[in-house]
Design an enzyme around this catalytic site. Sequence first.
Site, mmCIF file in Angstrom:
data_model
loop_
_atom_site.group_PDB
_atom_site.id
_atom_site.type_symbol
_atom_site.label_atom_id
_atom_site.label_comp_id
_atom_site.label_asym_id
_atom_site.label_seq_id
_atom_site.Cartn_x
_atom_site.Cartn_y
_atom_site.Cartn_z
ATOM 1 N N HIS A 97 0.836 -1.215 0.000
ATOM 2 C CA HIS A 97 0.000 0.000 0.000
ATOM 3 C C HIS A 97 0.864 1.256 0.000
ATOM 4 O O HIS A 97 0.797 2.094 0.889
ATOM 5 C CB HIS A 97 -0.941 -0.016 1.214
ATOM 6 N N ASN A 98 1.668 1.390 -1.052
ATOM 7 C CA ASN A 98 2.625 2.495 -1.171
ATOM 8 C C ASN A 98 2.243 3.384 -2.354
ATOM 9 O O ASN A 98 1.178 3.187 -2.960
ATOM 10 C CB ASN A 98 4.034 1.900 -1.343
ATOM 11 N N PHE A 99 3.115 4.342 -2.693
ATOM 12 C CA PHE A 99 2.796 5.311 -3.751
ATOM 13 C C PHE A 99 2.619 4.634 -5.115
ATOM 14 O O PHE A 99 1.774 5.036 -5.931
ATOM 15 C CB PHE A 99 3.904 6.381 -3.825
ATOM 16 N N HIS B 207 1.304 1.711 -5.632
ATOM 17 C CA HIS B 207 -0.062 1.164 -5.636
ATOM 18 C C HIS B 207 -1.055 2.286 -5.945
ATOM 19 O O HIS B 207 -1.975 2.111 -6.764
ATOM 20 C CB HIS B 207 -0.388 0.531 -4.279
ATOM 21 N N HIS C 137 -6.682 7.366 -2.109
ATOM 22 C CA HIS C 137 -7.503 6.356 -1.434
ATOM 23 C C HIS C 137 -6.799 5.538 -0.362
ATOM 24 O O HIS C 137 -7.482 4.970 0.492
ATOM 25 C CB HIS C 137 -8.153 5.416 -2.462
ATOM 26 N N ASP C 138 -5.450 5.473 -0.365
ATOM 27 C CA ASP C 138 -4.727 4.695 0.663
ATOM 28 C C ASP C 138 -3.683 5.545 1.395
ATOM 29 O O ASP C 138 -2.720 5.014 1.944
ATOM 30 C CB ASP C 138 -4.023 3.479 0.030
ATOM 31 N N ASP D 136 -9.106 -0.497 -7.555
ATOM 32 C CA ASP D 136 -8.305 -0.777 -6.362
ATOM 33 C C ASP D 136 -7.778 -2.212 -6.334
ATOM 34 O O ASP D 136 -6.663 -2.458 -5.880
ATOM 35 C CB ASP D 136 -9.166 -0.518 -5.106
ATOM 36 N N GLN E 48 -4.978 -16.934 -4.448
ATOM 37 C CA GLN E 48 -5.301 -16.083 -5.609
ATOM 38 C C GLN E 48 -6.437 -16.671 -6.447
ATOM 39 O O GLN E 48 -7.308 -15.930 -6.914
ATOM 40 C CB GLN E 48 -4.053 -15.876 -6.458
HETATM 41 C C1 LIG Z 1 -13.860 -9.515 1.278
HETATM 42 O O1 LIG Z 1 -12.630 -9.033 1.768
HETATM 43 C C2 LIG Z 1 -11.498 -9.548 1.222
HETATM 44 C C3 LIG Z 1 -11.521 -10.546 0.234
HETATM 45 C C4 LIG Z 1 -10.310 -11.024 -0.264
HETATM 46 C C5 LIG Z 1 -9.097 -10.503 0.201
HETATM 47 N N1 LIG Z 1 -7.854 -10.913 -0.284
HETATM 48 C C6 LIG Z 1 -7.636 -12.160 -0.796
HETATM 49 O O2 LIG Z 1 -8.483 -12.974 -0.926
HETATM 50 C C7 LIG Z 1 -6.234 -12.532 -1.251
HETATM 51 C C8 LIG Z 1 -5.208 -12.316 -0.184
HETATM 52 N N2 LIG Z 1 -5.804 -11.986 -2.470
HETATM 53 C C9 LIG Z 1 -5.794 -10.764 -3.004
HETATM 54 N N3 LIG Z 1 -6.134 -9.634 -2.335
HETATM 55 C C10 LIG Z 1 -6.017 -8.481 -3.094
HETATM 56 C C11 LIG Z 1 -5.602 -8.467 -4.419
HETATM 57 C C12 LIG Z 1 -5.605 -7.118 -4.833
HETATM 58 N N4 LIG Z 1 -5.993 -6.375 -3.797
HETATM 59 N N5 LIG Z 1 -6.227 -7.192 -2.745
HETATM 60 C C13 LIG Z 1 -6.561 -6.725 -1.466
HETATM 61 C C14 LIG Z 1 -5.588 -6.066 -0.746
HETATM 62 C C15 LIG Z 1 -5.877 -5.584 0.506
HETATM 63 C C16 LIG Z 1 -7.144 -5.730 1.035
HETATM 64 C C17 LIG Z 1 -8.128 -6.381 0.311
HETATM 65 C C18 LIG Z 1 -7.828 -6.878 -0.955
HETATM 66 C C19 LIG Z 1 -8.927 -7.589 -1.761
HETATM 67 C C20 LIG Z 1 -5.260 -9.668 -5.056
HETATM 68 O O3 LIG Z 1 -4.884 -9.752 -6.245
HETATM 69 N N6 LIG Z 1 -5.363 -10.799 -4.297
HETATM 70 C C21 LIG Z 1 -9.088 -9.532 1.178
HETATM 71 C C22 LIG Z 1 -10.276 -9.047 1.692
#
Ligand SMILES: COc1ccc(NC(=O)[C@H](C)Nc2nc3c(cnn3-c3ccccc3C)c(=O)[nH]2)cc1
Length: 326
Positions: free
Chosen positions: A72-74, A76, A112-113, A222, A273
Amino acid sequence: LQMSSLEVSEEVRQYLKTPTFDNWQWEDAEIMVLLQVMYVDLDFTATFNIEPDVLHQFLFEIYRRYNNIPFHNFKHCFCVTQMMYGLIWLTDLRSKMDSIDLLIMLTSAICHDLDHTGYNNAYQINARTELALRYNDISPLENHHCAVAFEVLERTECNIFRNLSMDQFKRIREGIIKCILATDMTRHNEILNKFKSILPTFDFTSKEHRDVLMMILIKVSDISNEARPMEVAEPWLDCLLQEFFNQSDMEKLEGLPVTPFMDRDKVSKPSSQTGFIRFVLLPLFIELANLFPCLEQHIIDPVRKALDYYTEMEKALERETQNRAH
Ligand SMILES: COc1ccc(NC(=O)[C@H](C)Nc2nc3c(cnn3-c3ccccc3C)c(=O)[nH]2)cc1
């Protein structure tokens, strides 16, 4: 390698409008110029009388307020903003929405972050951090990102909206708050279901409908890394898992609950993933493609390829562990 927005070639300006843009090839100083180019090429500087130096000061202060953490850096912030920029051009949103709404979307993406610490809301709440206390456990991170954005805009030399009317500023402030708060993934189903319910009769003249679409577009931007070419997207997953593992290590040290998909002892890169793409990413992107069919080929096809890639990796990993077991 310094570039002024005057020196960015027409070829780069076109490339910047596509979801295949590779952020890894550009230094932070060049990315700052590319962000300025977005405000210029969408005519925001002309339409909203944004002075170039104020835009530069704004972007520099934003740059300073992002932290050096793995995900979550610049960079991103730039990826999310660049995807938003690409979606605006791909869907020809300029012909369907007021410029002020597009200005809200792009500026929300950039902010946003802001000041993300690398620890998500679950950690903030479980560890009873200052942010959780200040925001009563209600989207503490997203409330903070938004508050920092308006702290930056309070500084005259950074206030890109300083030449606008009070009414315009109020509309922009309301829109940015709505968009940034919408990036809290715990609200994912709430927002997606709202969008699904209005899709059959979507009406661009309805402010309520436009507001939901703006929230969907920043959400899509995002979490859209997997819509990019694999050589751009895969490093981002490594960065994300690094940040998630840092958090779960800290949670274990502090005796706090550990989120399963963040636990380095439990999660495998491909299986986390494939689940994310199948159950979170594709359903969201498919809904948006119902409104903008052109996104099928530009966004959904690459994501399906990514799903195949990680599904193959998952199978290979399983075969390997089975072989080792024998
Ligand atoms: C419903 O809340 C959620 C649902 C899924 C996830 N994250 C995941 O399932 C996993 C770790 N993968 C994932 N998470 C991702 C991606 C992109 N942003 N992101 C992410 C990052 C931080 C917080 C939430 C998300 C979804 C990505 O390509 N993959 C995190 C929160």
